[in-house]
Design an enzyme around this catalytic site. Structure first.
Site, PDB file in Angstrom:
ATOM      1  CB  SER A   1      50.510  -6.692  59.623  1.00 22.81           C
ATOM      2  OG  SER A   1      50.325  -7.188  58.313  1.00 22.81           O
TER       3      SER A   1
ATOM      4  CG  HIS B   1      51.450  -3.474  62.356  1.00 24.51           C
ATOM      5  ND1 HIS B   1      50.436  -3.538  63.282  1.00 24.51           N
ATOM      6  CD2 HIS B   1      50.885  -3.832  61.180  1.00 24.51           C
ATOM      7  CE1 HIS B   1      49.320  -3.924  62.704  1.00 24.51           C
ATOM      8  NE2 HIS B   1      49.562  -4.109  61.424  1.00 24.51           N
TER       9      HIS B   1
ATOM     10  CE  LYS C   1      47.555  -1.153  60.927  1.00 23.93           C
ATOM     11  NZ  LYS C   1      48.204  -1.363  59.657  1.00 23.93           N
TER      12      LYS C   1
HETATM   13  C1  LIG Z   1      47.609  -1.226  58.305  1.00 24.89           C
HETATM   14  C2  LIG Z   1      48.711  -1.166  57.337  1.00 24.89           C
HETATM   15  C3  LIG Z   1      48.695  -0.242  56.293  1.00 24.89           C
HETATM   16  C4  LIG Z   1      47.506   0.628  56.030  1.00 24.89           C
HETATM   17  O1  LIG Z   1      47.399   1.669  56.942  1.00 24.89           O
HETATM   18  P1  LIG Z   1      45.999   2.442  57.091  1.00 24.89           P
HETATM   19  O2  LIG Z   1      46.375   3.738  57.682  1.00 24.89           O
HETATM   20  O3  LIG Z   1      45.132   1.604  57.958  1.00 24.89           O
HETATM   21  O4  LIG Z   1      45.452   2.577  55.700  1.00 24.89           O
HETATM   22  C5  LIG Z   1      49.789  -0.181  55.450  1.00 24.89           C
HETATM   23  N1  LIG Z   1      50.854  -0.999  55.627  1.00 24.89           N
HETATM   24  C6  LIG Z   1      50.897  -1.911  56.615  1.00 24.89           C
HETATM   25  C7  LIG Z   1      52.108  -2.769  56.782  1.00 24.89           C
HETATM   26  C8  LIG Z   1      49.824  -2.027  57.499  1.00 24.89           C
HETATM   27  O5  LIG Z   1      49.867  -2.936  58.467  1.00 24.89           O
END
Ligand SMILES: *Cc1c(COP(=O)(O)O)cnc(C)c1O
Length: 396
Positions: free
Chosen positions: A185, A213, A244
């Site tokens: 990320s 992502h 996301k």
């Molecule tokens: C954003 C993210 C999460 C968490 O996801 P949410 O649904 O926002 O809790 C988990 N793993 C990675 C790699 C992320 O970028």
């Protein structure tokens, strides 16, 4: 007796003061509009380059309509955890839909991607097992690992020699689980999943990929990293987020049925935290249908990505090694990244600074994420602003 409650936290206040002196204290930013290609912050309309709303689904009419209809028919909340009285038909139908979309036997939804990672890792590993994790994996994977009694090995980022060494040295464990982000990320690079899978097959290890992502971004119709590399049937556990690109909220695990059965009995965030409200589940279901029926959104995301990334590179910025819509603009010092972000905002672009401890102390950056919603004119305007501010601050 009335107490000075805040005084008991003076040790925290001291640390906050230090962050402010270093210029790395980041206040929360309030959005006064809906999420989108442009947003209103402090009364000012700016180009949004910091959201994870890759496909613009947070405001897609089909998701909004589905959410409203679900509220009207089923209400605002569910009133229970899944395992007691909070499993609605729509939760089960959505999980079937997800499994079909991901080409797996089963899927299970958690409250967030964060709890999905914690739930999986803390539930399926015991002290007889070893978890092998990329050093740059997401915080939720790290916290999940902290909750297991399994042995742990951290391998250097995307370093297959180091991964192989960890696999060789852990052969006495009952099970080895290799876990990696699909897309990292902070740098936007893609995990070498083919090599990871080959090594896991050679050493008989389980593979888990966190596609937060990559869901809605990589692979056919945004099916994720496994689809991108055509590794269907060779990756045991795919965690993804619905928060996301999917545009709503939640996390899921796409996996064999036996693992779903086990987690429904034992995964603590699933057992002890209330199920998603009807509006969330209905909107998520509609989002998967949009992914299936409007592949042009993913195409637009990638053409915008190429345009913007090339633009930043041509200007001479250090954009690291990204392969995805996440493009970091690495500047070094945390205070410079903060200042860069503030000046970009004054000039009309919202791009948040990312500083220690999220990234290394000398690799602070402004992270940009383009979406399918941006027009080419908006991206051109953003590039002109990056150019002007970058030159003014001596970054380029
Ligand atoms: C954003 C993210 C999460 C968490 O996801 P949410 O649904 O926002 O809790 C988990 N793993 C990675 C790699 C992320 O970028």
């Amino acid at each position: 007796m009335k107490r000075d409650l805040a005084a008991d936290f003076s040790y925290l206040a001291k640390e906050i003061e230090e962050w402010k002196l270093e210029g790395i204290f980041r206040p929360l930013t309030e959005l006064e509009s809906e999420q989108g290609a442009k947003v209103t912050i402090k009364g000012k309309e700016v180009i949004q380059l910091s959201s994870n709303n890759y496909l613009g689904l947070t405001t897609h009419p089909r998701l909004q309509k589905a959410a409203i209809a679900a509220v009207e028919q089923y209400g605002a909340g569910t009133g229970s955890v899944r395992t007691i009285a909070g499993t609605f038909s729509m939760h089960e139908r959505f999980e079937e839909k997800l499994a079909q979309f991901k080409h797996t036997e089963a899927a299970l939804v958690f409250q967030s991607g964060f709890t999905a990672n914690v739930g999986v890792l803390a539930t399926i590993l015991t002290k007889e097992d070893v978890v092998i994790s990329d050093e740059l994996n997401h915080a939720s994977i790290i916290d999940g690992i902290r909750l297991t009694k399994a042995g742990r090995r951290i391998y250097k980022h995307a370093d297959m020699e180091d991964l192989e060494k960890a696999l060789q040295e852990s052969q006495s464990a009952r099970k080895r689980l290799v876990v990696t982000d699909g897309v990292f990320s902070m740098d936007g690079d893609i995990a070498p999943l083919e090599q990871i899978v080959e090594l896991a097959e050679k050493y008989d290890a389980i593979v888990m990929v966190d596609d937060a992502h990559a869901s809605g971004v990589l692979g056919k119709n945004g099916r994720g990293t496994v689809d991108h590399f055509n590794l269907h049937g060779r990756v045991h556990i795919q965690v993804g987020t619905l928060s996301k690109a999917v545009g709503v909220l939640g996390g899921y695990v796409a996996c064999p049925q036996v693992m779903r059965d086990y987690m429904v009995q034992r995964a603590r965030p699933f057992l002890f935290s209330t199920s998603h409200p009807p509006a969330v589940t209905a909107a998520c279901h509609a989002a998967i249908e949009v992914l299936e029926e409007e592949p042009e959104l993913v195409d637009k995301l990638w053409s915008n990505t190429r345009f913007f990334k090339q633009g930043l590179e041509k200007l001479g910025f250090n954009t690291g090694k990204s392969d995805t819509p996440i493009t970091p603009v690495i500047v070094g010092e945390g205070s410079l990244a903060s200042r860069f972000s503030d000046e970009l905002f004054s000039a009309g672009v919202y791009a948040q600074a990312i500083v220690f401890p999220t990234v290394a102390k000398d690799a602070a950056r402004v992270r940009t994420i383009v979406t399918a919603q941006h027009t080419e004119a908006e991206l051109e305007e953003a590039l002109a602003i990056f150019s002007e501010v970058g030159k003014r601050l001596g970054i380029i």
